[in-house]
Design a protein around this motif. Structure first.
Motif: not given
Length: 86
Positions: A10-16
């Motif tokens: 749920p804390n993912t960003g654009d690159k992970q």
């Protein structure tokens, strides 16, 4: 498609994007996670467990996913054990 999407960090960003799936065809849980660093990989490779060879066999990898995804892992375990997962 045999992959059943269970969840993404749920804390993912654009690159992970650590992700959990269930492979319905093979009845396996599939993880996408961060590559283990050299230190963690070496620690895993040196770990002595009864009935387990030392080292990381060719074709296997050590990956990490955040603990906040534990509920997704539980959900994947439940899904892979259900008779309706085909």
């Amino acid at each position: 498609m045999s992959l059943l999407f269970v969840g993404i960090d749920p804390n993912t960003g654009d690159k992970q994007s650590p992700t959990v799936w269930v492979d319905r065809k093979n009845k396996e849980i599939v993880f996408q996670g961060w590559k283990a660093g050299a230190e963690l990989e070496a620690e895993c490779a040196e770990c002595e467990v009864l009935g387990h060879a030392k080292g990381i066999p060719e074709g296997e990898a050590v990956v990490r996913i955040p603990a906040r995804m534990a509920h997704m892992v539980r959900e994947a375990c439940d899904a892979v054990e259900r008779a309706d997962v085909r």
